[in-house]
Motif scaffolding. Structure first.
Motif, PDB file in Angstrom:
ATOM      1  N   SER A  24      43.562  45.836  43.002  1.00 13.45           N
ATOM      2  CA  SER A  24      43.471  44.783  44.015  1.00 13.45           C
ATOM      3  C   SER A  24      43.837  45.262  45.414  1.00 13.45           C
ATOM      4  O   SER A  24      43.342  44.727  46.406  1.00 13.45           O
ATOM      5  CB  SER A  24      44.366  43.607  43.623  1.00 13.45           C
ATOM      6  OG  SER A  24      45.720  44.021  43.495  1.00 13.45           O
ATOM      7  N   LEU A  45      40.553  43.772  47.341  1.00  8.38           N
ATOM      8  CA  LEU A  45      40.672  42.607  48.230  1.00  8.38           C
ATOM      9  C   LEU A  45      40.387  42.952  49.696  1.00  8.38           C
ATOM     10  O   LEU A  45      39.640  42.224  50.364  1.00  8.38           O
ATOM     11  CB  LEU A  45      42.052  41.968  48.077  1.00  8.38           C
ATOM     12  CG  LEU A  45      42.327  41.346  46.702  1.00  8.38           C
ATOM     13  CD1 LEU A  45      43.743  40.788  46.643  1.00  8.38           C
ATOM     14  CD2 LEU A  45      41.318  40.247  46.390  1.00  8.38           C
ATOM     15  N   TYR A  87      46.061  39.758  40.017  1.00  7.35           N
ATOM     16  CA  TYR A  87      45.843  41.002  40.743  1.00  7.35           C
ATOM     17  C   TYR A  87      46.419  42.145  39.910  1.00  7.35           C
ATOM     18  O   TYR A  87      47.587  42.110  39.527  1.00  7.35           O
ATOM     19  CB  TYR A  87      46.512  40.945  42.117  1.00  7.35           C
ATOM     20  CG  TYR A  87      46.165  39.687  42.890  1.00  7.35           C
ATOM     21  CD1 TYR A  87      44.845  39.378  43.188  1.00  7.35           C
ATOM     22  CD2 TYR A  87      47.157  38.796  43.310  1.00  7.35           C
ATOM     23  CE1 TYR A  87      44.514  38.232  43.880  1.00  7.35           C
ATOM     24  CE2 TYR A  87      46.842  37.637  44.006  1.00  7.35           C
ATOM     25  CZ  TYR A  87      45.516  37.359  44.290  1.00  7.35           C
ATOM     26  OH  TYR A  87      45.188  36.209  44.967  1.00  7.35           O
TER      27      TYR A  87
END
Length: 727
Positions: free
Chosen positions: A337, A341, A388
């Motif tokens: 993540s 992200l 995550y």
């Protein structure tokens, strides 16, 4: 229900991580983080979470290769459920662009991977018809797609006994973007033989559907093998999905064309009023041509640029993406993540700047701006409960994995490391500033933990030993360390700050008798994979690079990582980079990371703290359970030249392969077999192996004196196996 099949059971601290995360999801928390060290079995934990939550699941990865690895693993874990793969279907993609300074227009150019397109269509169909679906996707899932409602309304269900004429059925297939081809029966085509219609859906691999009519009635539906034509079984009913990703009804298309023409006239008038006659003529010609194609064919090149009109959305409205095909309540697992992200957050602006230029100069209508990836806030709004997964959580994960957090805080202002984020949060709850009590601030009112650590490896391996050495004499010290590891038949990674430094250091180490290579972004991707393979098989012992912390780099033979200029705080020497780089030595029982520095930066201190804590936990676990740490063992990728030698096609290095007329019979056989293996590997999503095979085919042809143009790709050879003896 998701049915997890595995010969393993949760080990180490996998079970506590599974239990805590399941409790957090059940409590309704929107954000939770699985903070798992390298080699702790995070993928297996993810599989158990999917089984426990029992919702349709999206697993996002930041690149195709890692997504393919996850897809393969989850297919093994869930053989009885729908595990799908959704990544960009372009092997090569050059988006259309305009460079005003040189008045250069770059036409859109792409090569679509037929196999990946099949998997994308299969994903869309599964999401609309099943609930036990796991989709492994790249960032491609936030890019524009057709409307799920249109796609679902266009589906064609057929069952035995239906009263429908053959010709009417064929017309409906054409509406679904299928094409008639009685000669080449490829995916997305159908063929007709009397009252028998054979359809090959675009999402099927090696099978097709045969529909037999008796008058105006469906008499029989069966599945057939496309190669032999043999019947595999009969069925009472079948649902045909559209053959393309962008489909819409004829009524919607007529309305869209009216709106497109209206926008075009307004844009032309705007250009003419501003005296931009070239731009006015350009947009008129391009749009009229596209409209004619849509009227005649129902499709045009670049139809995605008209998606706002085709789907009937308002100006500036959020585009439809794969996320819209999921039900309202689904689970998101963001793998790695800390990279995935930020990648999602950066897609929109890059796409916007390129399209702005095209619109301003009359290459596209302003509505093309609405064919775009999701903004980050739109992405978060379309996803719900998120987990995550990372070995190095960043500020986003720490700040958002908090009790009762129903929204999210997008990005932390300023330079805030993960370690600083932890301390910032703890000051509100506890005076502790150590990393051994991370759970103290992230337990909600129901007792659910949102930041879950998984730091015990089932193998018993410890985080690498950290050693700090002064900058003065770092090269001489590195050489001494390398000699010591080479004598033990172990490998070494060295990270520098610049490409030039890497190249010069490699040259210097060669002069002192060490076998060394360097790797950086200027080296071709296929060659990079081959360099990593050669390191593993000890064709050389030391690899120098700029940024070797790429997630997924798996080199069990590496026992030493040397980080030069470790105290040069910045992107390549921040906390995340240092933890990831040091982790490359975490798969070897003698793992060690040497940091050359004159001061202890915040990032170095964070690495020291977290490593000390993790080593202590793992040692205590090993002593309690009598575990002896052992190095990770991975199967070795066989050299393709070795494969050729086994077949007698390649002699010892340096000898010519040429025989009479420059071509040896065995070489031709091997080339033909390698070609087949390469395509099979690509179909199985083994991209690294396919790349190796492609590289080796070129090399063998070059040595054998076969011209490059002699290659006959399958798509130009009707899918027939290439026999180089015919060339």
């Amino acid at each position: 229900m998701f049915e997890l099949e595995s010969k393993y059971s949760p080990a180490g601290d996998q079970q506590q991580a599974i239990d805590k995360l399941l409790k957090s999801v059940a409590a309704g928390n929107m954000h939770q983080t699985l903070w798992g060290v390298t080699g702790s079995g995070k993928t297996y934990t993810m599989a158990n979470l999917i089984k426990g939550v029992n919702k349709p699941t999206l697993i996002m990865s930041h690149n195709k290769t890692l997504a393919a690895q996850l897809y393969s693993e989850f297919k093994t874990f869930f053989p009885n459920n729908a595990v799908e793969y959704f990544v960009s279907y372009f092997d090569y993609y050059q988006p259309e662009a305009y460079i005003p300074s040189s008045d250069t227009f770059i036409e859109k150019d792409s090569a679509i991977n037929d196999e990946i397109e099949r998997l994308r269509l299969s994903t869309m169909g599964s999401l609309l018809t099943r609930k036990d679906v796991i989709v492994v996707a790249s960032v491609s899932c936030i890019y524009g797609l057709g409307s799920p409602d249109d796609y679902q309304n266009m589906m064609l269900p057929v069952k035995q006994g239906d009263e429908i004429g053959r010709d009417e059925f064929l017309n409906q297939l054409v509406d679904l973007m299928f094409e008639r081809n009685d000669v080449e029966f490829s995916r997305g085509n159908f063929r007709v033989r009397g009252d028998v219609v054979e359809i090959r859906p675009a999402y099927m691999e090696r099978t097709a559907i045969r529909v037999e009519f008796f008058g105006d009635e469906v008499d029989r539906i069966s599945e057939i093998d496309t190669r032999s034509g043999h019947k595999l079984g009969e069925m009472d009913k079948y649902i045909f999905f559209p053959a393309k990703q962008f489909v819409t009804s004829k009524t919607k298309m007529k309305t869209a064309i009216i709106e497109i023409r209206k926008e075009m006239k307004a844009r032309v008038a705007e250009f003419e009023k501003s005296g931009k006659l070239i731009e006015a003529q350009r947009i008129r010609m391009r749009t009229e041509y596209d409209i004619e194609m849509m009227q005649e064919m129902g499709f045009c090149q670049g139809i995605e640029n008209y998606s706002r009109h085709v789907t009937g959305r308002e100006k500036g409205a959020t585009p439809y993406t794969l996320l819209d095909f999921f039900p309202d309540d689904f689970l998101l697992l963001a793998d790695e993540s800390h990279v995935t992200l930020p990648q999602v957050g950066g897609m929109f602006e890059g796409d916007k700047s390129r399209k702005n230029v095209l619109v301003e100069h009359g290459f596209r209508l302003p509505s093309a701006m609405d064919n775009r990836p999701l903004r980050f806030e739109e992405y978060m709004k379309k996803t719900h409960q998120r987990i995550y997964v990372t070995a190095t959580p960043g500020p986003f994960e720490f700040i958002n994995s908090r009790p009762d957090n129903k929204t999210y805080i997008p990005w932390v202002k300023g330079e805030l490391s993960a370690n600083q984020a932890i301390k910032l949060l703890r000051k509100q709850v506890t005076p502790s500033n150590t990393l051994d009590s991370v759970d103290e601030f992230d337990v909600d009112s129901r007792g659910a933990t949102l930041m879950v650590q998984q730091i015990i490896r089932p193998t018993g391996l410890l985080d690498p030993i950290l050693t700090m050495k002064p900058l003065d004499g770092q090269i001489d010290a590195t050489i001494e360390l390398c000699h010591d590891r080479v004598a033990k038949n172990e490998r070494v990674l060295i990270t520098t700050l610049t490409k030039k430094t890497a190249e010069e250091l490699a040259e210097y180490l060669l002069e002192v008798g060490l076998k060394v290579r360097y790797i950086h972004a200027d080296i071709d991707a296929v060659e990079r994979v081959e360099i990593l393979r050669q390191l593993r098989v000890a064709e050389f012992d030391i690899l120098i690079g700029i940024n070797l912390l790429r997630e997924g780099l798996d080199l069990p033979e590496v026992s030493l990582v040397c980080i030069l200029d470790a105290d040069n705080e910045g992107f390549l020497r921040n906390e995340t980079s240092l933890v990831q780089t040091a982790g490359r030595a975490a798969r070897h029982v003698n793992g060690e990371c040497v940091l050359f520095c004159d001061k202890v930066t915040d990032s170095i201190q964070a690495l020291l703290d977290i490593t000390e804590f993790r080593r202590g936990v793992q040692i205590a676990h090993n002593e309690k359970h009598g575990i002896t740490p052992t190095s990770v063992v991975r199967s070795m990728q066989q050299s393709l030249s070795d494969a050729g030698e086994e077949k007698g096609a390649v002699d010892s290095v340096g000898q010519s392969l040429a025989a009479e007329e420059g071509v040896d019979y065995n070489v031709l056989e091997v080339l033909s077999e390698l070609e087949t293996e390469m395509r099979d590997a690509a179909a199985r999503l083994e991209f690294e192996r396919a790349g190796h095979l492609r590289d080796q085919i070129k090399e063998l042809k070059k040595k054998a004196g076969i011209a490059e143009k002699s290659a006959m790709p399958a798509e130009k050879n009707n899918g027939r196996k290439v026999d180089y003896r015919e060339v």
